[in-house]
Motif scaffolding. Structure first.
Motif, PDB file in Angstrom:
ATOM      1  N   VAL A 172       0.684  -1.261   0.154  1.00 26.91           N
ATOM      2  CA  VAL A 172       0.071   0.025  -0.177  1.00 26.91           C
ATOM      3  C   VAL A 172       0.910   1.461  -0.030  1.00 26.91           C
ATOM      4  O   VAL A 172       1.887   1.197   0.314  1.00 26.91           O
ATOM      5  CB  VAL A 172      -0.961   0.111   1.206  1.00 26.91           C
ATOM      6  CG1 VAL A 172      -1.883  -1.032   1.115  1.00 26.91           C
ATOM      7  CG2 VAL A 172      -0.291   0.344   2.514  1.00 26.91           C
ATOM      8  N   GLU A 173       0.208   2.418  -0.258  1.00 27.87           N
ATOM      9  CA  GLU A 173       0.925   3.724  -0.231  1.00 27.87           C
ATOM     10  C   GLU A 173      -0.022   4.497   0.593  1.00 27.87           C
ATOM     11  O   GLU A 173      -1.140   4.352   0.642  1.00 27.87           O
ATOM     12  CB  GLU A 173       0.965   4.388  -1.509  1.00 27.87           C
ATOM     13  CG  GLU A 173       1.990   3.853  -2.602  1.00 27.87           C
ATOM     14  CD  GLU A 173       2.122   4.465  -3.580  1.00 27.87           C
ATOM     15  OE1 GLU A 173       1.653   5.573  -3.953  1.00 27.87           O
ATOM     16  OE2 GLU A 173       2.745   3.787  -4.831  1.00 27.87           O
ATOM     17  N   GLY A 174       0.733   5.187   1.887  1.00 25.31           N
ATOM     18  CA  GLY A 174      -0.082   5.888   2.647  1.00 25.31           C
ATOM     19  C   GLY A 174      -0.859   5.049   3.777  1.00 25.31           C
ATOM     20  O   GLY A 174      -1.879   5.146   3.984  1.00 25.31           O
ATOM     21  N   MET A 175       0.200   4.382   4.466  1.00 25.08           N
ATOM     22  CA  MET A 175      -0.057   3.456   5.600  1.00 25.08           C
ATOM     23  C   MET A 175      -1.218   4.043   6.674  1.00 25.08           C
ATOM     24  O   MET A 175      -2.174   3.444   6.875  1.00 25.08           O
ATOM     25  CB  MET A 175       1.060   3.087   6.154  1.00 25.08           C
ATOM     26  CG  MET A 175       0.974   2.059   7.392  1.00 25.08           C
ATOM     27  SD  MET A 175       0.406   0.477   6.980  1.00 25.08           S
ATOM     28  CE  MET A 175       1.813  -0.079   6.443  1.00 25.08           C
ATOM     29  N   LYS A 176      -0.890   5.285   7.070  1.00 24.51           N
ATOM     30  CA  LYS A 176      -1.726   5.733   8.147  1.00 24.51           C
ATOM     31  C   LYS A 176      -3.248   5.874   7.539  1.00 24.51           C
ATOM     32  O   LYS A 176      -4.161   5.686   8.412  1.00 24.51           O
ATOM     33  CB  LYS A 176      -0.980   7.061   8.676  1.00 24.51           C
ATOM     34  CG  LYS A 176      -0.091   6.982   9.462  1.00 24.51           C
ATOM     35  CD  LYS A 176       0.435   8.315  10.002  1.00 24.51           C
ATOM     36  CE  LYS A 176       1.802   8.376  10.890  1.00 24.51           C
ATOM     37  NZ  LYS A 176       2.497   9.568  11.279  1.00 24.51           N
ATOM     38  N   GLU A 177      -3.111   6.366   6.407  1.00 27.42           N
ATOM     39  CA  GLU A 177      -4.594   6.759   5.520  1.00 27.42           C
ATOM     40  C   GLU A 177      -5.421   5.309   5.444  1.00 27.42           C
ATOM     41  O   GLU A 177      -6.414   5.049   5.914  1.00 27.42           O
ATOM     42  CB  GLU A 177      -4.459   7.325   4.401  1.00 27.42           C
ATOM     43  CG  GLU A 177      -3.931   8.786   4.283  1.00 27.42           C
ATOM     44  CD  GLU A 177      -2.389   9.048   4.577  1.00 27.42           C
ATOM     45  OE1 GLU A 177      -1.861   7.780   4.578  1.00 27.42           O
ATOM     46  OE2 GLU A 177      -1.970   9.974   5.170  1.00 27.42           O
ATOM     47  N   MET A 193      -9.506   1.356   7.052  1.00 27.51           N
ATOM     48  CA  MET A 193      -9.640   0.243   7.354  1.00 27.51           C
ATOM     49  C   MET A 193     -10.458   0.151   8.750  1.00 27.51           C
ATOM     50  O   MET A 193     -11.657  -0.313   8.810  1.00 27.51           O
ATOM     51  CB  MET A 193      -8.581  -0.680   7.231  1.00 27.51           C
ATOM     52  CG  MET A 193      -8.386  -1.023   5.954  1.00 27.51           C
ATOM     53  SD  MET A 193      -6.855  -2.252   5.891  1.00 27.51           S
ATOM     54  CE  MET A 193      -7.862  -3.885   6.224  1.00 27.51           C
ATOM     55  N   GLU A 194      -9.890   0.777   9.738  1.00 29.76           N
ATOM     56  CA  GLU A 194     -10.638   0.933  11.098  1.00 29.76           C
ATOM     57  C   GLU A 194     -11.948   1.599  11.054  1.00 29.76           C
ATOM     58  O   GLU A 194     -12.840   1.077  11.593  1.00 29.76           O
ATOM     59  CB  GLU A 194      -9.873   1.649  11.839  1.00 29.76           C
ATOM     60  CG  GLU A 194      -8.325   1.083  12.292  1.00 29.76           C
ATOM     61  CD  GLU A 194      -7.730   1.728  13.452  1.00 29.76           C
ATOM     62  OE1 GLU A 194      -7.314   2.904  13.459  1.00 29.76           O
ATOM     63  OE2 GLU A 194      -7.189   1.021  14.356  1.00 29.76           O
ATOM     64  N   LYS A 195     -12.226   2.724  10.038  1.00 32.30           N
ATOM     65  CA  LYS A 195     -13.626   3.036   9.778  1.00 32.30           C
ATOM     66  C   LYS A 195     -14.359   1.832   9.227  1.00 32.30           C
ATOM     67  O   LYS A 195     -15.760   2.246   9.621  1.00 32.30           O
ATOM     68  CB  LYS A 195     -13.168   4.202   8.809  1.00 32.30           C
ATOM     69  CG  LYS A 195     -14.532   5.193   8.685  1.00 32.30           C
ATOM     70  CD  LYS A 195     -14.300   6.231   7.702  1.00 32.30           C
ATOM     71  CE  LYS A 195     -15.527   6.509   6.909  1.00 32.30           C
ATOM     72  NZ  LYS A 195     -15.426   7.351   5.811  1.00 32.30           N
ATOM     73  N   ASN A 196     -14.097   1.111   8.526  1.00 32.83           N
ATOM     74  CA  ASN A 196     -14.791   0.073   8.244  1.00 32.83           C
ATOM     75  C   ASN A 196     -14.678  -1.199   8.916  1.00 32.83           C
ATOM     76  O   ASN A 196     -15.009  -2.218   8.683  1.00 32.83           O
ATOM     77  CB  ASN A 196     -14.152  -0.368   6.459  1.00 32.83           C
ATOM     78  CG  ASN A 196     -14.806   0.469   5.582  1.00 32.83           C
ATOM     79  OD1 ASN A 196     -15.866   0.479   5.158  1.00 32.83           O
ATOM     80  ND2 ASN A 196     -13.859   1.548   5.309  1.00 32.83           N
ATOM     81  N   LEU A 224       1.722  -3.612   3.759  1.00 31.65           N
ATOM     82  CA  LEU A 224       3.140  -3.304   3.743  1.00 31.65           C
ATOM     83  C   LEU A 224       3.240  -2.141   2.963  1.00 31.65           C
ATOM     84  O   LEU A 224       2.971  -2.063   1.608  1.00 31.65           O
ATOM     85  CB  LEU A 224       3.768  -4.479   3.021  1.00 31.65           C
ATOM     86  CG  LEU A 224       3.779  -5.910   3.385  1.00 31.65           C
ATOM     87  CD1 LEU A 224       4.226  -6.819   2.586  1.00 31.65           C
ATOM     88  CD2 LEU A 224       4.575  -5.943   4.646  1.00 31.65           C
ATOM     89  N   GLU A 225       4.280  -1.231   3.593  1.00 29.05           N
ATOM     90  CA  GLU A 225       4.404   0.108   2.726  1.00 29.05           C
ATOM     91  C   GLU A 225       5.964   0.171   2.927  1.00 29.05           C
ATOM     92  O   GLU A 225       6.478   0.265   3.981  1.00 29.05           O
ATOM     93  CB  GLU A 225       3.824   1.274   3.539  1.00 29.05           C
ATOM     94  CG  GLU A 225       4.087   2.626   2.788  1.00 29.05           C
ATOM     95  CD  GLU A 225       3.531   3.826   3.563  1.00 29.05           C
ATOM     96  OE1 GLU A 225       2.960   4.649   2.889  1.00 29.05           O
ATOM     97  OE2 GLU A 225       3.927   3.997   4.749  1.00 29.05           O
ATOM     98  N   ASN A 226       6.453   0.315   1.659  1.00 31.61           N
ATOM     99  CA  ASN A 226       7.985   0.293   1.259  1.00 31.61           C
ATOM    100  C   ASN A 226       8.439   1.944   0.978  1.00 31.61           C
ATOM    101  O   ASN A 226       7.418   2.400   0.382  1.00 31.61           O
ATOM    102  CB  ASN A 226       8.605  -0.546   0.272  1.00 31.61           C
ATOM    103  CG  ASN A 226       7.958  -2.178   0.793  1.00 31.61           C
ATOM    104  OD1 ASN A 226       8.715  -2.547   1.772  1.00 31.61           O
ATOM    105  ND2 ASN A 226       7.608  -2.989  -0.311  1.00 31.61           N
ATOM    106  N   ASP A 227       9.407   2.221   1.431  1.00 26.27           N
ATOM    107  CA  ASP A 227       9.951   3.373   1.226  1.00 26.27           C
ATOM    108  C   ASP A 227      10.443   3.568  -0.165  1.00 26.27           C
ATOM    109  O   ASP A 227      10.891   2.443  -0.731  1.00 26.27           O
ATOM    110  CB  ASP A 227      10.774   3.948   2.213  1.00 26.27           C
ATOM    111  CG  ASP A 227      10.472   3.997   3.469  1.00 26.27           C
ATOM    112  OD1 ASP A 227       9.458   4.025   3.835  1.00 26.27           O
ATOM    113  OD2 ASP A 227      11.196   3.670   4.614  1.00 26.27           O
TER     114      ASP A 227
END
Length: 151
Positions: free
Chosen positions: A103-108, A113-116, A147-150
């Motif tokens: 994914v891109e934008g882990m926090k978002e 997902m938590e909202k869902n 997984l979010e890779n730099d």
């Protein structure tokens, strides 16, 4: 119309929990006819910033990876400390733990997902990125790992 929560539909990894990473990685290497990968420990909490159920966690695990084309097979042998790995292995035995998506934008993504109704179980950092395990068992019947890779 694209209402895909993660932004992609490509499974990048399947994670399996094991009691003996050496024996299991040897068995998979023989089965696939490939070289057995070396396993390594996840980073310590000071570097990984591991959190389990919202609390800092010293839990670590041995990991080994098999790259199988577009999909990676991850073997996980957890230490004895509380973690999603240890708790799942104790409750369900060896076998599938998660499927992972890049994914891109882990926090978002975590917030969406938590909202869902899919809560964050465990998160941490690794060299080059970060991960988050989401409790998606009720609706999806398996845990999802983000997984979010730099870059």
């Amino acid at each position: 119309m694209n209402n895909n929560i993660l932004g992609n539909r490509t499974i990048t990894q399947i994670g399996l929990l094991v009691h003996d990473i050496e024996a299991t990685s040897k068995a998979y290497a023989q089965f696939f006819g490939v070289e057995k990968p070396d396993w390594f420990w996840t980073d310590t909490v000071d570097k990984a910033q591991t959190e389990y159920n919202g609390e800092s966690s010293v839990a670590r695990a041995k990991l080994a990876f098999f790259d199988m084309g577009a999909l990676q097979l991850e073997l996980i042998e957890p230490d004895e400390h509380p973690s999603t790995w240890r708790d799942h292995l104790n409750a369900h035995g060896e076998g599938p733990h998660h499927i992972a998506f890049a994914v891109e934008g882990m926090k978002e993504k975590v917030a969406l997902m938590e909202k869902n109704g899919m809560s964050l179980v465990q998160k941490g950092e690794y060299t080059g990125g970060r991960y988050a395990y989401m409790d998606t068992f009720k609706s999806l019947k398996v845990m999802l790992e983000l997984l979010e890779n730099d870059n």
